[in-house]
Motif scaffolding. Structure first.
Motif, short mmCIF file in Angstrom:
data_model
loop_
_atom_site.label_atom_id
_atom_site.label_comp_id
_atom_site.label_asym_id
_atom_site.label_seq_id
_atom_site.Cartn_x
_atom_site.Cartn_y
_atom_site.Cartn_z
N ASP A 119 0.85 -1.12 -0.02
CA ASP A 119 0.05 -0.03 0.14
C ASP A 119 0.91 1.27 -0.13
N ILE A 120 1.90 1.08 0.74
CA ILE A 120 2.69 2.20 0.86
C ILE A 120 3.22 2.83 -0.67
N ILE A 121 3.81 1.64 -1.46
CA ILE A 121 4.35 1.93 -2.54
C ILE A 121 3.60 2.54 -3.71
N ALA A 122 2.32 1.76 -3.51
CA ALA A 122 1.31 1.69 -4.40
C ALA A 122 0.46 3.24 -4.02
N GLU A 123 0.63 4.10 -2.99
CA GLU A 123 0.05 5.46 -2.85
C GLU A 123 0.21 6.30 -3.98
N PRO A 124 1.29 6.60 -4.30
CA PRO A 124 1.42 7.61 -5.22
C PRO A 124 0.65 7.15 -6.56
N LEU A 125 0.74 5.84 -6.96
CA LEU A 125 -0.23 5.56 -8.30
C LEU A 125 -1.56 5.66 -7.79
N THR A 126 -2.13 5.54 -6.66
CA THR A 126 -3.39 5.67 -6.40
C THR A 126 -3.90 7.30 -6.48
N VAL A 127 -3.18 8.15 -6.25
CA VAL A 127 -3.14 9.57 -6.07
C VAL A 127 -3.32 10.03 -7.63
N HIS A 128 -2.25 9.66 -8.35
CA HIS A 128 -1.92 10.07 -9.48
C HIS A 128 -2.70 9.32 -10.80
N TYR A 129 -2.79 8.02 -10.55
CA TYR A 129 -3.59 7.31 -11.28
C TYR A 129 -4.58 6.37 -11.08
N PRO A 130 -5.83 7.25 -10.67
CA PRO A 130 -6.76 6.42 -9.93
C PRO A 130 -7.36 5.67 -10.83
N ILE A 173 12.33 0.24 0.18
CA ILE A 173 10.84 0.72 0.16
C ILE A 173 10.70 2.12 -0.21
N GLY A 174 11.39 2.90 0.61
CA GLY A 174 11.15 4.59 0.30
C GLY A 174 11.74 4.75 -1.00
N VAL A 175 12.62 4.02 -1.69
CA VAL A 175 13.29 4.31 -2.85
C VAL A 175 12.14 3.95 -4.11
N ALA A 176 11.56 2.68 -3.73
CA ALA A 176 10.44 2.21 -4.71
C ALA A 176 9.43 3.11 -4.55
N ARG A 177 8.81 3.56 -3.53
CA ARG A 177 8.00 4.67 -3.35
C ARG A 177 8.22 5.85 -4.18
N ALA A 178 9.50 6.38 -4.06
CA ALA A 178 9.79 7.58 -4.75
C ALA A 178 9.98 7.14 -6.09
N MET A 179 10.40 6.00 -6.88
CA MET A 179 10.39 5.52 -8.25
C MET A 179 9.12 5.23 -8.94
#
Lengths: 302, 341
Positions: free
Chosen positions: B122-133, B173-179
């Motif tokens: 969920d943490i890594i996917a969060e940017p996706l859910t925000v920008h590509y719902p 994990i932090g890098v994956a979330r950023a990338m």
């Protein structure tokens, strides 16, 4: 404490697609169930709740009509199925204690829910927005804190008449103050964490940050405080009933029963003893559960 | 160590002009007011596509504030941040959202930067859910798993929670979330200073690998000069919210022209006992002055061995002394000549 073998479990799960993680909630639940006092309390509380729900089916006597064929008040008598005796009006005390449990528990849970709803919303808003808004909101709480609460409740009762729902609202409206303070403090500390900044950097909306990131992380102390608020509310309701401001006859609560029992303490002690035992045990149980939850949710503080 | 050899495309992707970040500090007393704490006090630089700018300086010199100011996580007091031709300084939350996809950040404390109540999937996917719902759950999971694989995490760990990982894994994990959004710029805010040395190398190499694969630009904030030297193309030295020297990596280490840079570089240990013993260290006197009340003129003059009257009167501007070298010192030539190491 028995140590469960975890290795076979792990090996199996590795062969699966994805390993199931153990969330912090999961860990907390495990720790809670290892706490004997908390588990016993939950069982006893469960029994009391079941008794209260099944009250009409457990005794042949109604809660509001006297037993004309027995003493007013009469001591406990197993033959007539007056297990706790009868009160000054000849009504069966066992049934009345269980009906009292209904009211007392309902007041406890509903008033706490009211306080939870107002307190969490208010506290999280104040803490998250911060700055001047926070200052003003918390000064309002300070002012409400300084009002004499009993006076406030009595005024409400006098103005609007005795009404069970008014008691819920009055108690909840007072208890939310502490809840708001706790939630605000927690929110302030969580807000500064880097994962909130990470969410900002990603562009997560404020509403989502509060619901997804802040509230789950402040829930621990809130749950603990909630379990400690329930007995407090029950006690306050008993106190109000003791003063004659509680529920209306023929309905009853533990506070009303204790109040009546206290008047005839010397001639008919059972009228005081049985409701008092129920009240005390319930309060004990809630406090033990609250304690257990605190240890389970925040093991560092032990 | 071939990062310096690549020549990035000569067109700035990010231009930072004279940015200032001041924090209002309450003064004590009856008639209290606020005075500004000048955390970042007028910094300029350009960043090319695919380039790494190292930012070094001692604690409290404004490195992290600079990084957050660029990403608009802190309000700028002044200055412009031009991202691919658009000024993003002072944009509202809504206006900024479309740029958030391209600008990301990696934090110093790997565990604190992950929400303890969410699974890492969920943490890594969060940017996706925000920008590509519009993405379906399966597509999202697939992208997350691919990214986990790319940063060296087992995709089957997707349902685990952050506290079940080590510091190095948390940083992955932090890098994956950023990338996950394939950004063009990542601000790395001391990404390895909380990790032990062997793990530091892994994370640095991971970030470098991702940079090559995706053509990332990096702003790499650190106080560890060896790491900055390893990863950066250019390096900016900050002192008390001011850039004192900006130079190509090789030039900065071989020919530092600012007395502060010289002192910093002389403090880097050399992994050879004989050389290390023979080396002369420049030890600065005193502490970093308070950013509430910075010295007049040159901010470094209170600790500078070359300080004169002129330094107190006039603030030195960052001047170009070579195509790849800028320095903010009135007496840089003298400093260059006096250099012992």
């Amino acid at each position: 404490m028995k140590i469960k073998p975890i290795i076979p479990d792990r090996l199996e799960s590795i062969s699966e697609d994805a390993v199931k993680g153990r969330s912090l909630w999961h860990d907390a639940r495990r720790r809670l169930f290892q706490n004997k006092a908390a588990v016993i309390s939950m069982v006893i509380l469960g029994i009391i709740v079941v008794l209260a729900i099944l009250a009409p089916y457990l005794s042949p006597w109604p809660y509001d009509d006297p037993d004309w064929g027995y003493d007013f008040p009469g001591p406990p008598n197993a033959e007539l199925k007056h297990w706790f005796g009868t009160d000054g009006n000849g009504r069966d005390l066992f049934v009345r204690t269980l009906y009292g449990a209904r009211i007392s528990l309902m007041v406890g849970i509903l008033a706490t829910s009211v306080s939870l709803l107002i307190g969490v919303t208010y506290g999280a808003t104040a803490g998250f927005i911060g700055g001047r808004v926070d200052n003003i909101m918390m000064r309002i709480v300070d002012i409400l804190y300084s009002l004499p609460f009993m006076f406030f409740v009595i005024l409400l009762m006098v103005f609007f008449g005795r009404n069970i729902f008014l008691i819920f609202i009055a108690l909840g409206a007072v208890e939310w103050l502490t809840m708001a303070r706790i939630v605000r403090g927690q929110t302030l500390s969580v807000k500064k964490k880097e994962f909130i900044e990470a969410a900002h950097a990603t562009g997560v909306s404020t509403r989502k940050i509060i619901t997804r990131h802040i509230i789950p992380n402040v829930l621990g102390p809130v749950i603990v405080y909630m379990t400690l608020t329930i007995p407090m509310v029950i006690l306050t309701e008993s106190f109000l009933s003791f003063l004659g401001l509680g529920v209306q006859e023929p309905l009853t609560s533990w506070g009303v029963l204790i109040s009546e029992g206290a008047k005839q303490m010397e001639s008919a002690p059972w009228l005081l003893i049985f409701p008092a035992i129920f009240l005390a045990i319930t309060l004990f149980c809630f406090n033990f559960i609250g304690d257990g939850l605190r240890d389970a949710l925040d093991p560092k503080d032990r | 160590m071939n990062s310096g050899a690549q020549s990035p495309v000569k067109e700035p992707i990010l231009s930072v002009r004279n940015i200032k970040v001041y924090f209002p500090i309450q003064t004590a007393g009856l008639f209290s007011g606020t005075i500004p704490l000048k955390a970042v006090d007028g910094v300029d630089f350009d960043l090319l596509a695919g380039e790494t700018l190292g930012v070094v300086g001692e604690s409290g010199c404004g490195k992290s504030t600079l990084g957050r100011g660029i990403l608009q996580l802190l309000e700028l007091s002044d200055g412009n941040v031009v991202w691919m031709g658009n000024n993003i300084g002072g944009l509202s939350f809504r206006e900024m959202k479309k740029y958030r996809k391209q600008l990301q950040i990696i934090f110093q404390d790997p565990l604190a930067s992950l929400n303890p109540r969410m699974t890492i999937g969920d943490i890594i996917a969060e940017p996706l859910t925000v920008h590509y719902p519009e993405l379906s759950a399966e597509e999202r999971t697939q992208q997350v798993k691919d990214m986990m694989d790319r940063v060296g995490l087992l995709p089957l760990m997707i349902n685990r929670y952050p506290h079940e990982f080590s510091g190095g894994q948390c940083q992955r994990i932090g890098v994956a979330r950023a990338m996950i959004l394939k950004p063009k710029l990542i601000v790395c805010d001391e990404p390895v200073s909380a990790l032990d040395v062997s793990i530091q190398a892994q994370i640095i190499n991971l970030i470098k690998g991702l940079q090559e694969d995706f053509g990332l630009s990096l702003i790499f904030i650190s106080h560890d000069l060896s790491i900055v030297r390893h990863i950066s193309h250019r390096i900016m030295v900050l002192y008390l919210g001011n850039a004192v020297e900006v130079a190509d990596r090789k030039r900065l280490y071989n020919n530092p022209c600012h007395p502060y840079t010289q002192a910093l570089i002389s403090a880097v240990p050399i992994p050879d006992p004989d050389l290390e013993k023979a080396k002369q260290r420049i030890v600065l006197q005193g502490d970093l002055p308070s950013p509430l009340n910075p010295p007049s003129g040159c901010v470094f003059r209170t600790r500078c061995p070359l300080a004169r009257d002129l330094c107190a009167r006039e603030k030195p501007r960052l001047q170009q002394i070579d195509p790849d070298h800028q320095v903010a010192c009135h007496f840089w030539q003298e400093a260059q000549d006096q250099r012992i190491i």
